[in-house]
Design an enzyme around this catalytic site. Structure first.
Site, mmCIF file in Angstrom:
data_model
loop_
_atom_site.group_PDB
_atom_site.id
_atom_site.type_symbol
_atom_site.label_atom_id
_atom_site.label_comp_id
_atom_site.label_asym_id
_atom_site.label_seq_id
_atom_site.Cartn_x
_atom_site.Cartn_y
_atom_site.Cartn_z
ATOM 1 N N LYS A 403 14.035 57.613 11.464
ATOM 2 C CA LYS A 403 12.659 58.199 10.993
ATOM 3 C C LYS A 403 12.313 59.547 11.496
ATOM 4 O O LYS A 403 11.493 60.185 11.032
ATOM 5 C CB LYS A 403 11.495 57.228 11.480
ATOM 6 C CG LYS A 403 11.827 55.870 10.763
ATOM 7 C CD LYS A 403 10.765 54.757 11.178
ATOM 8 C CE LYS A 403 11.196 53.349 10.196
ATOM 9 N NZ LYS A 403 12.456 52.914 10.712
ATOM 10 N N THR A 465 7.100 45.724 0.644
ATOM 11 C CA THR A 465 6.418 46.924 0.341
ATOM 12 C C THR A 465 6.612 47.498 -1.160
ATOM 13 O O THR A 465 5.913 47.814 -1.997
ATOM 14 C CB THR A 465 6.423 47.994 1.209
ATOM 15 O OG1 THR A 465 7.617 48.575 1.651
ATOM 16 C CG2 THR A 465 5.626 47.841 2.677
#
Length: 606
Positions: A403, A465
């Site tokens: 990330k 999601t």
């Protein structure tokens, strides 16, 4: 049956066989002669004594005959042979002759009767006591050593609810054969028909050397049967000593998604860790604790467990003390945000190597608490790095994340800035500073798998999601091994990345977990909730300007990163406390993305 009762029974049976077999042997040779003679009586008594001496030496009365095999038969052969040989010597001394034909027949009778007395009990147990039709009819996939061990375990267990009735194996040479009385009835392509014709209730995959891809293929076929499928441990687990070969368990998502393990360079890692002082920050976390377990195998001189949470540090300390009672293990309760404390710890213990695993890593939480992300991930890293440099630590390995590449979140940006701190420190210190980037770690705290499991336990729905969201995955042991390998390969300033194969769709992960839990999507629905703040549809392991195409170690790559002026990060650290959350979020993303105003080259070298 108690040990004393069992011992008395075996000694009585053997004594009867020994005392009378020599008379039977003599009678078979000379049926019309007088059987009871002084020589035969003395020989019988002598054989009785010799037998029990050699039975004790070869431990005939300490063996579990219900598991009798070639070793037990060999022990009988040796004890009987030595007894007869000793009797021959006795006859030569006492009678100046050896009754050779009688001794030969007596030897054969001994082996026959004593062997029969032992193996008849096993035969009775296997053919009568073990035929329990209430047990589940079990199919074993793999007729090699693993399958044989599983079959033996199930056949010899009084408590197992499983009964092996058939093997499947792709080797044509094993077809139509039997292993421990269990037939090999076909190959994997025949699985569905075999399950139906053999009325199978349970399946066990017993091939510990399977690759992840092969296991996926086999399990996918097994799942079509709607029958519970279990697996014996992998070679990785067996070699690590975490489990033994008899431990059968359910197939887990880690088995299907984890990659085939990367072999470690034991020599290099041993040179870095053996008989050295090693400090691990965040030692109570899922990654940090596994790093400690892996380090402990290399017998460091001292292992320092540094963490902020006393309960988690206590847990890993107790675990390691149980496994390695002779090792010097020192728990250190400290917060990496406390600069003074970090200098105290480094100065007090003077470790040779530092593995920095302490960090905040939850993306949505850090979006709502950006100041905490900076305090822990940036300031904490700087504190530990500077203290390590001042104490003359040889190597410093920081655990980072995918990330940190082109970050869209505060957490990712804070880890990217922490990488910059580490790279800057490498240029001004004699300590070798490196970073290691992971993808998502299966089963770690805060990861998606524990969440999915809890949602399945309560009946769903499982929340995903976005149907297109993908992530790289690796197991906790694999991530921890990469940390150790990176430390051994470190020359200073590198960012190491593992070749993690193809990314996995999160929705596919959810479907796998639902299936592994014994449900279908009708039972446990999947609900799409939309992407959360800071999330990306996909992650990257290296940015475009970071890539070195060649592997420096099997499955391990080295990235390169443009330098940044440390004064930019120093100003962030000085001013972040006065910034509002939105402004701070944008500021750290600017720094992490090397916006033009921050791209100031660092000069100087070690």
């Amino acid at each position: 049956m108690s040990y004393k009762t069992r011992l008395s029974l075996l000694i009585s049976i053997d004594s009867f066989i020994v005392m009378f077999s020599i008379f039977i042997g003599y009678w078979l040779i000379m049926p019309n002669a007088q059987i009871v003679t002084t020589a035969l009586l003395l020989s019988s008594v002598a054989l009785f004594v010799f037998h029990h001496i050699f039975a004790h030496l070869f431990k005939l009365y300490k063996r579990v005959w219900q598991y009798a095999s070639i070793k037990e038969l060999s022990a009988i052969f040796m004890a009987v042979s030595f007894s007869i040989a000793a009797l021959g010597i006795f006859q030569l001394v006492a009678f100046q002759t050896i009754f050779s034909r009688t001794l030969l027949i007596t030897w054969m009778l001994h082996i026959l009767f004593i062997g029969a007395s032992r193996f008849s009990w096993r035969l009775y147990r296997d053919t009568q006591l073990r035929v329990d039709h209430t047990k589940k009819r079990t199919l074993i996939i793999g007729a090699g050593n693993g399958g044989m061990i599983v079959a033996r375990q199930l056949l010899n267990s009084d408590t197992s609810e499983l009964r092996p009735v058939a093997f499947i194996d792709d080797a044509s040479s094993k077809q139509q054969l039997e292993i421990m009385g269990v037939p090999v009835v076909g190959q994997m392509e025949d699985l569905l028909s075999i399950v139906e014709t053999k009325v199978i209730d349970h399946i066990i995959i017993a091939i510990p050397s399977l690759s992840k891809t092969e296991l996926n293929n086999i399990f996918s076929l097994c799942s079509e049967t709607k029958i519970r499928t279990q697996i014996m441990p992998s070679m990785e687990d067996l070699m690590s000593g975490r489990v033994n070969v008899n431990q059968i368990r359910d197939v887990q998502v880690e088995d299907l998604l984890g990659r085939d393990p990367v072999e470690l360079d034991q020599r290099k890692i041993g040179a870095r860790l053996s008989n050295k002082k090693v400090l691990v920050t965040g030692a109570g976390g899922s990654i940090g604790s596994e790093v400690c377990r892996q380090i402990a195998k290399f017998k460091p001189k001292q292992l320092l467990l540094l963490g902020h949470g006393e309960n988690s540090i206590y847990a890993i300390e107790m675990e390691l003390r149980t496994l390695y009672p002779e090792m010097d293990i020192s728990p250190v309760i400290a917060d990496v945000q406390d600069e003074t404390r970090m200098y105290e710890v480094m100065e007090m213990f003077k470790p040779d190597s530092v593995y920095h695993a302490a960090a905040h890593k939850h993306v949505p939480l850090m979006e709502r608490n950006p100041h905490e992300a900076i305090k822990n991930n940036v300031i904490g890293t700087r504190n530990v790095a500077e203290a390590a440099s001042a104490a003359g630590v040889d190597s410093f390995v920081m655990i980072s994340t995918d990330k940190a590449v082109n970050p869209t979140s505060v957490m990712g940006a804070s880890k990217r800035i922490a990488e910059m701190v580490v790279q800057y420190m490498d240029r001004r210190s004699t300590t070798k500073f490196v970073a290691v980037r992971f993808g998502n770690v299966l089963g770690s705290r805060g990861s998606v798998i524990p969440l999915f499991k809890k949602q399945i336990e309560v009946g769903g729905p499982v929340t995903v999601t976005d149907p297109e969201m993908v992530r790289y995955f690796m197991t906790i042991p694999e991530a921890s091994r990469l940390v150790l390998q990176a430390g051994a390969l470190a020359e200073g300033g590198e960012t190491f990345v593992l070749d993690m194969g193809e990314p996995v769709k999160i929705v596919d992960l959810a479907k796998n977990l639902i299936r592994l839990s014994g449900f279908s999507e009708r039972d446990i629905p999947i609900k799409y909730t939309g992407m959360r703040p800071g999330e990306k549809l996909f992650e990257e392991l290296l940015g475009e300007n970071e890539v070195h195409s060649e592997q420096i170690y099997p499955m391990i790559y080295r990235g390169k990163t443009p330098p940044v002026n440390m004064s930019v990060i120093d100003r962030l650290i000085e001013e972040f406390g006065y910034m509002e959350s939105d402004r701070l979020r944008q500021h750290v993303l600017d720094i992490a993305h090397f916006r033009e105003k921050h791209l100031v080259a660092v000069t100087g070298a070690k």
